[in-house]
Scaffold this active site. Structure first.
Site, PDB file in Angstrom:
ATOM      1  N   TYR A   1       0.822  -1.207   0.000  1.00  0.00           N
ATOM      2  CA  TYR A   1       0.000   0.000   0.000  1.00  0.00           C
ATOM      3  C   TYR A   1       0.865   1.269   0.000  1.00  0.00           C
ATOM      4  O   TYR A   1       0.416   2.324  -0.441  1.00  0.00           O
ATOM      5  CB  TYR A   1      -0.893   0.052   1.249  1.00  0.00           C
ATOM      6  CG  TYR A   1      -2.181  -0.714   1.137  1.00  0.00           C
ATOM      7  CD1 TYR A   1      -2.187  -2.088   0.951  1.00  0.00           C
ATOM      8  CD2 TYR A   1      -3.403  -0.055   1.237  1.00  0.00           C
ATOM      9  CE1 TYR A   1      -3.374  -2.789   0.872  1.00  0.00           C
ATOM     10  CE2 TYR A   1      -4.594  -0.752   1.159  1.00  0.00           C
ATOM     11  CZ  TYR A   1      -4.575  -2.121   0.972  1.00  0.00           C
ATOM     12  OH  TYR A   1      -5.759  -2.797   0.900  1.00  0.00           O
TER      13      TYR A   1
ATOM     14  N   LYS B   1       2.877 -15.628   2.059  1.00  0.00           N
ATOM     15  CA  LYS B   1       3.117 -16.352   0.794  1.00  0.00           C
ATOM     16  C   LYS B   1       4.621 -16.618   0.747  1.00  0.00           C
ATOM     17  O   LYS B   1       5.335 -16.208  -0.172  1.00  0.00           O
ATOM     18  CB  LYS B   1       2.624 -15.491  -0.377  1.00  0.00           C
ATOM     19  CG  LYS B   1       2.556 -16.194  -1.715  1.00  0.00           C
ATOM     20  CD  LYS B   1       1.406 -17.164  -1.843  1.00  0.00           C
ATOM     21  CE  LYS B   1       1.512 -17.936  -3.149  1.00  0.00           C
ATOM     22  NZ  LYS B   1       0.551 -19.044  -3.255  1.00  0.00           N
TER      23      LYS B   1
ATOM     24  N   ASP C   1      -3.307 -18.511   0.220  1.00  0.00           N
ATOM     25  CA  ASP C   1      -4.317 -19.184  -0.616  1.00  0.00           C
ATOM     26  C   ASP C   1      -5.031 -20.278   0.192  1.00  0.00           C
ATOM     27  O   ASP C   1      -6.259 -20.390   0.172  1.00  0.00           O
ATOM     28  CB  ASP C   1      -3.703 -19.736  -1.919  1.00  0.00           C
ATOM     29  CG  ASP C   1      -2.404 -20.509  -1.716  1.00  0.00           C
ATOM     30  OD1 ASP C   1      -1.886 -20.541  -0.578  1.00  0.00           O
ATOM     31  OD2 ASP C   1      -1.897 -21.095  -2.700  1.00  0.00           O
TER      32      ASP C   1
ATOM     33  N   ASP D   1      -6.496  -7.180   4.201  1.00  0.00           N
ATOM     34  CA  ASP D   1      -7.644  -6.506   3.581  1.00  0.00           C
ATOM     35  C   ASP D   1      -8.566  -7.552   2.965  1.00  0.00           C
ATOM     36  O   ASP D   1      -9.778  -7.561   3.206  1.00  0.00           O
ATOM     37  CB  ASP D   1      -7.141  -5.529   2.514  1.00  0.00           C
ATOM     38  CG  ASP D   1      -8.284  -4.826   1.811  1.00  0.00           C
ATOM     39  OD1 ASP D   1      -9.218  -4.384   2.501  1.00  0.00           O
ATOM     40  OD2 ASP D   1      -8.252  -4.720   0.564  1.00  0.00           O
TER      41      ASP D   1
ATOM     42  N   ASP E   1     -12.553  -9.163   4.579  1.00  0.00           N
ATOM     43  CA  ASP E   1     -13.875  -9.129   3.930  1.00  0.00           C
ATOM     44  C   ASP E   1     -14.442 -10.547   3.851  1.00  0.00           C
ATOM     45  O   ASP E   1     -15.627 -10.773   4.080  1.00  0.00           O
ATOM     46  CB  ASP E   1     -13.785  -8.546   2.502  1.00  0.00           C
ATOM     47  CG  ASP E   1     -14.035  -7.041   2.463  1.00  0.00           C
ATOM     48  OD1 ASP E   1     -13.702  -6.358   3.446  1.00  0.00           O
ATOM     49  OD2 ASP E   1     -14.560  -6.537   1.435  1.00  0.00           O
TER      50      ASP E   1
HETATM   51  C1  IPM Z   1     -10.433  -1.140   4.049  1.00  0.00           C
HETATM   52  C2  IPM Z   1     -10.520  -0.570   2.654  1.00  0.00           C
HETATM   53  C3  IPM Z   1      -9.295   0.292   2.359  1.00  0.00           C
HETATM   54  C4  IPM Z   1      -8.084  -0.625   2.398  1.00  0.00           C
HETATM   55  C5  IPM Z   1      -9.351   1.066   1.016  1.00  0.00           C
HETATM   56  C6  IPM Z   1     -10.607   1.847   0.853  1.00  0.00           C
HETATM   57  C7  IPM Z   1      -8.149   1.944   0.863  1.00  0.00           C
HETATM   58  O1  IPM Z   1     -10.700  -1.581   1.712  1.00  0.00           O
HETATM   59  O2  IPM Z   1     -10.350  -0.357   5.015  1.00  0.00           O
HETATM   60  O3  IPM Z   1     -10.450  -2.364   4.192  1.00  0.00           O
HETATM   61  O4  IPM Z   1      -7.759  -1.288   1.407  1.00  0.00           O
HETATM   62  O5  IPM Z   1      -7.441  -0.672   3.460  1.00  0.00           O
HETATM   63 MN    MN Z   2     -11.067  -3.534   2.599  1.00  0.00          MN
END
Ligand code: IPM
Ligand code: MN
Ligand code: NAD
Length: 360
Positions: free
Chosen positions: A140, A186, A218, A242, A246
């Protein structure tokens, strides 16, 4: 304002951001009244809203307000309106994380009894793990990075100190939980991952009570859906964290229910849902407010040492789900406001007394 009064910077964000922030602040007000908790909020522009007002997603004044606060509450930023902006809202998010030195990001995955029916997977035993995601380095932030007509590149870079400090957060957390850390990488391909393994196995030596193992990312993506009950603390770098967070959120029933805490070694911590601004449902009044309300609970527990108030909120959320008062992401038919008011009613009417038991 008494010296007890906590100062909270509020960044209401874009698209569903203001809708869920409104819900979170209503719950904060109700639970504070019930418990005589004193706070004041300062709402400042951030993300797309700040681009519209000032041209910058993180104006200097906003950063200053956050730095001078006891905690920062953020909803979610970004969306199609600013996707082609010179500096996108997302750049402001990375900048505030860096400026406040919020190098560790805690993203819990808990499938409570009330939520079990809504999980898309077969849940056998209790699922209760946290992802500790490195937040201010890696691909990042690495340089060089560039894009020309013919090629583009990013750089994943980590220093030993950056790995060590977030690893310590993960092991300290494991000591207060089930005493197990799984590091995700990884290392069969990436130099940075091999380096992570070296540093983290060294940190692990200081925590003889904590069991420690590794998983390739993975395979971990598979295990999160096949055996989520096996994990306690999952430690990983920025990008993998990240993606896996999710995925982990979704096994609880909805991405719209998961909060997070980002912290450094000093200064205010920042609390925000893990999801984005959900432009596809903005303005419809159906955004799930739980992620934001749980972020408020996480703030009360961790920044203000009020686990009792956090428990009142989390219990009320569970009760509301058990009563099937839910937004459509969880299969319900209720609006953001109805769910929020039900949570508030449950908090206000509950007469239980709570024992303070700080778990952080
Ligand atoms: C999160 C989001 C952010 C990230 C983006 C919007 C920059 O996806 O907070 O998880 O990738 O960290
Ligand atoms: Mn995110
Ligand atoms: P998203 O997380 O906004 O949405 C993904 C899906 O989940 C959508 O279908 C959305 O409707 C649903 N969803 C998310 N939160 C919900 C909630 N509370 N209630 C009900 N449903 C919910 O991801 P995206 O669509 O890829 O991104 C939209 C924008 O948000 C992008 O600009 C992205 O960069 C930004 N973003 C910001 C943050 C942040 O502020 N921390 C985090 C992630 C993405």
């Amino acid at each position: 304002m008494s010296s007890q009064t906590k100062k909270i910077a509020v960044l209401q964000g874009d698209y569903i951001g203001p809708e869920i922030m409104h819900a979170g602040l209503k719950v904060l007000e109700a639970v504070s009244q019930k418990n005589d908790f004193e706070y004041e909020i300062e709402s400042v522009p951030f993300g797309g809203e700040a681009i519209d007002k000032t041209g910058d997603p993180l104006p200097a004044e906003t950063l200053k307000t956050c730095q001078q606060s006891d905690a920062v509450l953020l909803s979610a930023i970004g969306g199609p309106k600013w996707d082609n902006a010179k500096k996108r809202p997302e750049a402001g998010l990375l900048e505030i994380r860096k400026e406040l030195n919020l190098f560790s990001n805690i993203r819990p995955t808990v499938i409570t009894k009330a939520m079990k029916p809504y999980s898309p997977i077969k849940v056998k035993d209790d699922v209760d793990f946290v992802i500790v995601r490195e937040l201010t380095s890696g691909i990042y932030f690495g340089t060089p990075r560039n894009k020309t007509a013919d090629e583009a590149y990013d750089t994943m870079r980590y220093t030993a100190d950056e790995i060590r400090r977030v690893a310590k957060v993960a092991f300290d957390m494991a000591m207060r939980r089930k005493k197990h850390v799984t590091m995700v990488d990884k290392a069969n391909v990436l130099a940075t991952s091999k380096f992570w393994r070296e540093i983290v196995s060294d940190v692990a030596k200081d925590y003889p009570e904590v069991t420690y193992d590794n998983s390739y990312v993975d395979a971990m993506a598979m295990k999160i859906v096949s055996e989520p009950e096996k994990f306690d603390v999952i430690l990983t770098e920025n990008l993998f964290g990240d993606i896996l967070s999710d995925e982990s959120a979704e096994i609880t029933g909805s991405l719209g229910t998961i909060p997070s805490m980002s912290m450094g070694n000093s200064g205010p911590a920042l609390y925000e849902p893990i999801h984005g601004s959900a432009p596809d449902i903005a303005g419809l009044g159906i955004a799930d407010p739980i992620s934001m309300i749980k972020s408020v609970a996480m703030m009360l527990e961790n920044s203000f040492d009020r686990p009792d108030m956090a428990k009142q909120i989390n219990d009320a959320i569970d009760q509301t789900i058990a009563d099937k008062v839910m937004t459509p992401d969880l299969g319900g038919h209720n609006s953001t406001d109805v769910v929020t008011d039900e949570i508030i009613k449950t908090i206000t009417e509950s007469s239980e007394t709570y024992v303070t038991n700080n778990v952080r």
